[in-house]
Structures are given as structure tokens and as C-alpha cells.
Design a protein around this motif. Structure first.
Motif, PDB file in Angstrom:
ATOM      1  N   SER A  20      40.643  51.870  36.383  1.00  0.00           N
ATOM      2  CA  SER A  20      40.936  53.221  37.064  1.00  0.00           C
ATOM      3  C   SER A  20      39.640  54.106  37.071  1.00  0.00           C
ATOM      4  CB  SER A  20      41.860  53.817  36.192  1.00  0.00           C
ATOM      5  OG  SER A  20      42.017  55.222  36.841  1.00  0.00           O
ATOM      6  N   ARG A  21      38.976  54.372  35.832  1.00  0.00           N
ATOM      7  CA  ARG A  21      37.867  55.383  36.051  1.00  0.00           C
ATOM      8  C   ARG A  21      36.926  54.777  36.875  1.00  0.00           C
ATOM      9  NH1 ARG A  21      34.857  53.864  32.286  1.00  0.00           N
ATOM     10  NH2 ARG A  21      36.185  53.883  30.632  1.00  0.00           N
ATOM     11  N   VAL A  22      36.413  53.590  36.943  1.00  0.00           N
ATOM     12  CA  VAL A  22      35.555  52.928  37.940  1.00  0.00           C
ATOM     13  C   VAL A  22      36.075  53.395  39.366  1.00  0.00           C
ATOM     14  CG1 VAL A  22      34.555  51.121  38.705  1.00  0.00           C
ATOM     15  CG2 VAL A  22      34.508  51.367  36.158  1.00  0.00           C
ATOM     16  N   LEU A  23      37.140  52.957  39.728  1.00  0.00           N
ATOM     17  CA  LEU A  23      37.808  52.586  40.734  1.00  0.00           C
ATOM     18  C   LEU A  23      37.950  54.181  41.589  1.00  0.00           C
ATOM     19  CD1 LEU A  23      38.440  50.234  42.457  1.00  0.00           C
ATOM     20  CD2 LEU A  23      40.794  50.371  41.841  1.00  0.00           C
ATOM     21  N   SER A  24      38.477  54.990  40.658  1.00  0.00           N
ATOM     22  CA  SER A  24      38.802  56.538  41.471  1.00  0.00           C
ATOM     23  C   SER A  24      37.296  57.059  41.430  1.00  0.00           C
ATOM     24  CB  SER A  24      39.514  57.324  40.215  1.00  0.00           C
ATOM     25  OG  SER A  24      38.964  57.495  38.951  1.00  0.00           O
ATOM     26  N   SER A  72      46.294  45.044  40.905  1.00  0.00           N
ATOM     27  CA  SER A  72      46.524  44.140  39.922  1.00  0.00           C
ATOM     28  C   SER A  72      45.748  43.028  39.958  1.00  0.00           C
ATOM     29  CB  SER A  72      48.029  43.842  39.824  1.00  0.00           C
ATOM     30  OG  SER A  72      48.571  43.663  40.985  1.00  0.00           O
ATOM     31  N   GLU A  73      45.630  42.399  41.279  1.00  0.00           N
ATOM     32  CA  GLU A  73      44.581  41.205  41.534  1.00  0.00           C
ATOM     33  C   GLU A  73      43.405  41.528  41.067  1.00  0.00           C
ATOM     34  OE1 GLU A  73      46.982  39.560  45.546  1.00  0.00           O
ATOM     35  OE2 GLU A  73      45.259  40.828  45.806  1.00  0.00           O
ATOM     36  N   LYS A  78      43.676  48.551  32.854  1.00  0.00           N
ATOM     37  CA  LYS A  78      43.690  49.238  34.161  1.00  0.00           C
ATOM     38  C   LYS A  78      43.196  50.779  33.889  1.00  0.00           C
ATOM     39  CE  LYS A  78      48.211  51.018  32.942  1.00  0.00           C
ATOM     40  NZ  LYS A  78      49.748  51.331  33.350  1.00  0.00           N
ATOM     41  N   GLN A  79      43.000  51.191  32.627  1.00  0.00           N
ATOM     42  CA  GLN A  79      42.595  52.499  32.409  1.00  0.00           C
ATOM     43  C   GLN A  79      40.769  52.149  32.623  1.00  0.00           C
ATOM     44  OE1 GLN A  79      44.841  50.911  30.488  1.00  0.00           O
ATOM     45  NE2 GLN A  79      46.025  52.153  29.340  1.00  0.00           N
TER      46      GLN A  79
END
Lengths: 171, 171
Positions: A83-87, A69-70, A79-80
Motif C-alpha cells: 500500500s505504501r508503495v502503491l499509493s 491481490s494478484e 498489503k500494508q
DNA sequence: GAAATTACGTCAGCCATATTGACCTATATC
DNA sequence: GATATAGGTCAATATGGCTGACGTAATTTC
């Protein structure tokens, strides 16, 4: 008509606040940003990554143990999208997650060695570019650059960012 | 290891060239750009337009009668990308095309009244933001801001851009 | 201790913006 | 007349945003 500046307004403004100068300021920001992102983009493309991955890697590197969240608050995306990038970055071994100690819902993010290596590679070109510009412009100009850019940031964000910048400096 | 700056290198650099300061410079650019584009984006979204349309409208407004290839050189995107944006703006009456007099292959671009109106609306928020930041920072800081940003631009582009900025000023 | 909130993730679909590559027309130029 | 240039277009693909809905685990609140 609406773009005619009234004589009164003109007189009230110092020279550097004329419409022309403001537009110049807008354009310089555009051109600088355009060229600033060019080099890392080329490296990323070869790895099947994009600018969004760079941003995530950069800020995770900068703030090891940052929460999702930070990171969202910094990037100001959904967040969607993150999320794509992070995962993908986790899947490909650039970023690690570990549960927060105090709050086990959190997934604290940090770069793996592979991630650190890529971060360095990506940031190198930008750091060199900034360093050259700073050196050529001199310390006083650098102070001005910082002052104005800070003033361009949303007021509600300014404190947080200052704290973030100084925080990294200290810790 | 690789991110440890050698003592020699450290000593050679003035204080404002430390890694921390360079990163600060990178981040300020990111944050400023992020917030700078936020307000126009909201206006554009309501009209079914995006940031790319803003850029086209901005530079056509700034350089009335600009050719397509000149605009391409500024934006540094492919003509296919520009074409989509441009043809929409023409179709919806924001931009007019007329054949070049000297070279009839050219399609000189200019804003319609509707386009000018939108341009003003979009640029207003940015101009105000810059003006506030300039005013708060002072003339000297503004000079520094300009100097550093100019230094961030690709060297091969710098002359062209300076000419462009000054050209608009004169004409 | 049940209920509400929070941190985070995910599925699905949509849209804007960029890319490459191929091909076309009209006009200029050699 | 051949070639180059200004510009447009069709098609396919990728990235990076978005909204909306839903789910789970952990924390906080009453």
C-alpha cells in the motif's frame, strides 16, 4: 562432523551434485542478483523511489489491469507494505486505478504514460544485461538457465508462474 | 511507441532474444530469488537475525580467515552496514576475530562451532533446493544455468568471482 | 434481506538493512 | 615522520519489510 558427506551419498550423486557445486550454484545466484538490481536502483534513487517501486511498476506494466491481490500474490509481501508503495506511485502519477467491471470492489491497476516511460527506462538496463548474457551463452544454455530457475521456485507456485509467463506471451 | 521492436532488430535476433523471452528471464530470476531466501529467513527470524547475517555467516564459513575488506567487496555494502551485522554475530558467539599475522591491522574472521552449526542449518535448505533443481534439470541444464548467471554478473567482477569459486574448490 | 465474506485501504508502531558523513585507533609503508 | 591503510564507531536518515487493529464498500451465502 555433520558436514562430512558419507561415501555412500557421494557415490549416489552425479558429479554436479557435489557440495561444492551446490554452493557454487548458490553463490552465482547471489552475485547475479546483486549486480542485476544495481543499475535500476540508481535511477530510482534519483526519483526518490526504491526497488519496491520498481517491482510494482514492472508487474503492473506486465499485467495491465492486474488487481491488488494478484499483485500481492506475486510479490509476496503484506498489503500494508504494498500500500505504501502503491499509493505513492498513484499519487505521483505512475499508476492509475479503475474499479473492476465484474467486481466493483477491485481496483485494477495500470501504468500511466509516465509510468510506462519509467518502466521502460528501468527495465532497459536489465533487458540489455539479460540479452548480453543470453547471447554469450547460447540458446542451449538459456534453456538450462530457465529449467533450473524454474526448479528453484516453490513447487506450489511453479504452475501459476508458468501460466503467468505463458499468459503474457499469448496476450 | 518506444516499445515496438523494429522489424530489422527482430530479424537480427535469434528467437530466444525476443523481448518476451528476456522478460521471462528477468521474472524467473525474481521468483527464484524470492523463494530461495524464504526458508532461511524464517530460521533467522527466530534467532533475532536477518538475511544480512546469513550472508555474512555464509561467506565467512566459505572463506575461513577472510578479512573485513574482502567480505565488504563480496557483499558490496558499506562498512557501517557490515559492522552492525558483524559485531552482533561476534557478540553472540557465531563469529570469531583474530588479528592477521602478516598484517596485524586485519581482523581475520572465522565461524565458531556455534556459527558453523547455524551456517549448516541455514544453508541446508538452500542446498537441498538447489540439489533438487539440479537433479531434475540434468547436468546440461546446470551448465547452462551457470553460464548465464555468470554472464549476468558485472564484467569487472566476473574474473574475481570465478577465482573465488575455484579457489574454494581447490583449497 | 440480513449476515458473512471478500477486496482494499489506513493508522500506528516496530525492526532490519541500507545509506552518508565525520571522526578515531592501530599498524604499515614510503 | 608523514601518509596511507584496515578497521571501528557515532549520528542521522531512508527504505521496506512486519504485526495488529480497524474501517468501508461490494459481493456472496444462507
Amino acid at each position: 562432523m555433520a558436514d562430512v558427506i558419507s561415501p555412500a551419498k557421494l557415490a549416489a550423486n552425479p558429479l554436479f551434485l557435489r557440495d561444492e557445486d551446490l554452493r557454487q550454484g548458490i553463490e552465482l545466484l547471489f552475485y547475479a542478483y546483486r549486480d542485476f538490481t544495481g543499475e535500476p536502483d540508481a535511477i530510482l534513487a534519483r526519483l526518490g523511489l526504491g526497488r519496491a517501486h520498481h517491482r510494482a511498476i514492472y508487474f503492473v506494466g506486465r499485467h495491465a489491469g492486474i488487481t491488488v491481490s494478484e499483485l500481492l500474490a506475486i510479490l509476496k509481501i503484506t498489503k500494508q507494505s504494498l500500500s505504501r508503495v502503491l499509493s505513492q506511485l498513484v499519487r505521483e502519477g505512475y499508476i492509475q486505478q479503475r474499479p473492476g467491471k465484474r467486481d466493483r470492489r477491485q481496483r485494477l491497476l495500470e501504468l500511466t504514460d509516465k509510468g510506462k516511460e519509467l518502466e521502460r527506462q528501468l527495465t532497459r538496463t536489465q533487458r540489455e544485461r539479460i540479452a548480453r548474457a543470453y547471447r554469450d551463452a547460447g540458446a542451449e544454455a538459456v534453456a538450462g538457465y530457465r529449467k533450473v530457475l524454474l526448479g528453484l521456485i516453490d513447487e506450489t507456485e511453479r504452475r501459476k508462474i508458468l501460466a503467468r509467463l505463458d499468459g503474457s506471451k499469448a496476450g
